[in-house]
Design an enzyme around this catalytic site. Structure first.
Site, PDB file in Angstrom:
ATOM      1  N   LYS A 215      16.261 -24.189  34.827  1.00 37.24           N
ATOM      2  CA  LYS A 215      15.410 -23.033  35.125  1.00 37.24           C
ATOM      3  C   LYS A 215      14.680 -23.320  36.426  1.00 37.24           C
ATOM      4  O   LYS A 215      13.980 -24.323  36.551  1.00 37.24           O
ATOM      5  CB  LYS A 215      14.418 -22.815  33.991  1.00 37.24           C
ATOM      6  CG  LYS A 215      13.450 -21.679  34.275  1.00 37.24           C
ATOM      7  CD  LYS A 215      12.573 -21.392  33.085  1.00 37.24           C
ATOM      8  CE  LYS A 215      11.554 -20.326  33.418  1.00 37.24           C
ATOM      9  NZ  LYS A 215      10.687 -20.039  32.262  1.00 37.24           N
ATOM     10  N   GLU A 253      20.097 -32.174  34.207  1.00 29.68           N
ATOM     11  CA  GLU A 253      19.300 -31.542  33.149  1.00 29.68           C
ATOM     12  C   GLU A 253      20.189 -31.121  31.975  1.00 29.68           C
ATOM     13  O   GLU A 253      19.815 -31.275  30.818  1.00 29.68           O
ATOM     14  CB  GLU A 253      18.557 -30.311  33.704  1.00 29.68           C
ATOM     15  CG  GLU A 253      17.395 -30.623  34.621  1.00 29.68           C
ATOM     16  CD  GLU A 253      16.123 -31.023  33.848  1.00 29.68           C
ATOM     17  OE1 GLU A 253      16.178 -31.187  32.617  1.00 29.68           O
ATOM     18  OE2 GLU A 253      15.072 -31.168  34.498  1.00 29.68           O
ATOM     19  N   LYS A 268      19.072 -20.196  34.920  1.00 29.73           N
ATOM     20  CA  LYS A 268      18.175 -19.066  35.150  1.00 29.73           C
ATOM     21  C   LYS A 268      17.450 -19.248  36.469  1.00 29.73           C
ATOM     22  O   LYS A 268      16.945 -20.342  36.709  1.00 29.73           O
ATOM     23  CB  LYS A 268      17.166 -19.013  34.002  1.00 29.73           C
ATOM     24  CG  LYS A 268      16.085 -17.977  34.156  1.00 29.73           C
ATOM     25  CD  LYS A 268      15.082 -18.142  33.055  1.00 29.73           C
ATOM     26  CE  LYS A 268      13.943 -17.189  33.315  1.00 29.73           C
ATOM     27  NZ  LYS A 268      12.878 -17.344  32.366  1.00 29.73           N
ATOM     28  N   TYR A 333      18.291  -7.205  30.798  1.00 29.13           N
ATOM     29  CA  TYR A 333      17.525  -6.017  30.404  1.00 29.13           C
ATOM     30  C   TYR A 333      18.415  -4.772  30.431  1.00 29.13           C
ATOM     31  O   TYR A 333      18.013  -3.720  29.969  1.00 29.13           O
ATOM     32  CB  TYR A 333      16.306  -5.853  31.324  1.00 29.13           C
ATOM     33  CG  TYR A 333      15.420  -7.084  31.290  1.00 29.13           C
ATOM     34  CD1 TYR A 333      14.546  -7.297  30.234  1.00 29.13           C
ATOM     35  CD2 TYR A 333      15.515  -8.081  32.273  1.00 29.13           C
ATOM     36  CE1 TYR A 333      13.764  -8.449  30.160  1.00 29.13           C
ATOM     37  CE2 TYR A 333      14.742  -9.223  32.215  1.00 29.13           C
ATOM     38  CZ  TYR A 333      13.874  -9.412  31.161  1.00 29.13           C
ATOM     39  OH  TYR A 333      13.118 -10.560  31.085  1.00 29.13           O
TER      40      TYR A 333
HETATM   41  C1  PBG Z   1       8.252 -18.340  30.733  1.00 26.57           C
HETATM   42  C2  PBG Z   1       9.411 -17.442  30.973  1.00 26.57           C
HETATM   43  C3  PBG Z   1       9.609 -16.735  32.165  1.00 26.57           C
HETATM   44  C4  PBG Z   1      10.753 -15.983  31.988  1.00 26.57           C
HETATM   45  C5  PBG Z   1      11.246 -16.228  30.702  1.00 26.57           C
HETATM   46  N1  PBG Z   1      10.398 -17.147  30.097  1.00 26.57           N
HETATM   47  C6  PBG Z   1       8.792 -16.654  33.395  1.00 26.57           C
HETATM   48  C7  PBG Z   1       8.239 -17.856  34.027  1.00 26.57           C
HETATM   49  O1  PBG Z   1       8.752 -18.968  33.911  1.00 26.57           O
HETATM   50  O2  PBG Z   1       7.196 -17.693  34.669  1.00 26.57           O
HETATM   51  C8  PBG Z   1      11.296 -15.063  33.037  1.00 26.57           C
HETATM   52  C9  PBG Z   1      12.239 -14.014  32.617  1.00 26.57           C
HETATM   53  C10 PBG Z   1      12.445 -12.937  33.609  1.00 26.57           C
HETATM   54  O3  PBG Z   1      11.932 -12.964  34.750  1.00 26.57           O
HETATM   55  O4  PBG Z   1      13.146 -11.994  33.261  1.00 26.57           O
HETATM   56  N2  PBG Z   1       8.368 -19.357  29.853  1.00 26.57           N
END
Ligand code: PBG
Length: 342
Positions: A215, A253, A268, A333
């Site tokens: 992430k 990771e 992500k 989404y």
């Molecule tokens: C936070 C989390 C985030 C998203 C999913 N879980 C945002 C962040 O890390 O600040 C983002 C998902 C999206 O932008 O659609 N644990």
């Protein structure tokens, strides 16, 4: 076209134009939709889709999110109705994100383990109404943290090992509520192992872990943070989320999460990271998920609303590209809309 005598250098002449004698004509495989469908390498199916949903307390609530047109914060009752509709259309899973008032946020994210908390109640209602729908819950402190960070903050530092204990307790609480898949999105070191251990100790050996393994510290989460009002109150997330410059590190990771017991690994965001998805897919035998995040959603919606893009075509192309890169499943989404079209 009539055959012409080849000239000495292997070309034919037509009206003075030199036409090469082609052996390979890739266009033959594109000549009709029927032929194209025979040679198509990648498919997007409904069962590749996971629909992320925002939940807010109350009843009969459907609150718009400015930066995410056509996405809403639903109260649990409405969310169940929406999920039923999506499940009927063939979507196998939803991922839940709770939006809490500041009054329920504190430094340690205490509300995250409340058995009567919003998320726990929503999971129970969903599983009662739709036992066959897979419910995925997010594990991270940010929706519950008065600091807006994914871990515990002390003197501006995000504490790793102390946070693991909260994440483990949160995971068990979500499993007790009935979650099928626990999805840690916090990026603390060692969390998958700690969560696996806690779930097993509590008897939840069949609850899965979908790890947000790679992430990135991305600008594309902005609209999501609007939806949950979870913007960090100070600093940024760069000491735990990955540097967008790195790909090797994503593989590291993923390997760690594999060793620690992850069932599914995730990359992500998705669009600016298709190379990472492809690399991870080639390095692991685990299923790979990709998160088509809020900013990616907002970009397409905005361009479509301005009349600058054909939304339907651009969305299908985008999701297909994420599949082609190697994602087995996609959090998006657009899931419900797309499921209707497929
Ligand atoms: C936070 C989390 C985030 C998203 C999913 N879980 C945002 C962040 O890390 O600040 C983002 C998902 C999206 O932008 O659609 N644990």
């Amino acid at each position: 076209m009539a055959n012409k005598e080849p000239t000495q250098d292997g070309t034919a002449e037509t009206d003075g134009l030199e036409i090469p004698e082609l052996v390979s004509r890739p266009r033959r495989n594109r000549k009709s939709e029927a032929v194209r469908s025979l040679v198509r390498e990648t498919h997007l199916r409904r069962d590749n889709l996971i629909w992320p949903l925002f939940v807010v307390d109350g009843s009969s609530q459907k609150i718009p999110i400015d930066s995410m047109p056509d996405c809403f914060r639903y109260s649990p009752d409405v969310l169940v109705t929406e999920a039923k509709e999506a499940f009927k259309r063939g979507i196998p899973a939803v991922a839940l994100f709770p939006a809490l008032p500041d009054s329920l946020k504190d430094r340690l994210g205490t509300e995250s383990t409340n058995p009567e908390g919003l998320l726990q109640r929503t999971v129970r209602q969903l599983k009662d109404a739709l036992p066959e729908l897979a419910v995925i819950t997010d594990v991270a402190l940010d929706p519950y943290s008065s600091d807006g960070h994914d871990g515990i903050v002390e003197d501006g530092e995000i504490l790793n090992d102390e946070t693991l204990e909260v994440l483990a307790a949160m995971s068990v609480s979500q499993a007790e509520a009935g979650a099928d898949i626990i999805a840690p999105s916090d990026m603390m070191d060692g969390r998958v192992g700690r969560i696996r251990e806690a779930l097993d100790a509590a008897g939840f050996t069949s609850v899965s872990i979908l790890s947000y393994s790679a992430k990135y510290a991305s600008a594309f989460y902005g609209p999501f943070r609007d939806a949950l009002d979870s913007e960090p109150r100070s600093g940024d997330k760069k000491t735990y989320q990955m540097d967008p410059a790195n790909c090797e590190e994503a593989v590291r990771e993923v390997f760690l999460d594999e060793e620690e017991g992850a069932d599914i690994v995730m990359v992500k965001p998705a669009l600016a990271y298709l190379d990472v998805i492809a690399r991870v897919k080639s390095e692991t035998m685990l299923p790979v998920a990709a998160y088509n995040v809020s900013g990616e959603y907002a970009m397409l919606k905005a361009a479509a609303r301005l009349g600058w893009l054909d939304e339907e075509a651009a969305v299908m192309e985008t999701l297909l590209a994420i599949r082609r890169a190697g994602a087995d499943m996609i959090l998006t989404y657009f899931a419900r809309d797309v499921a209707e079209r497929l």
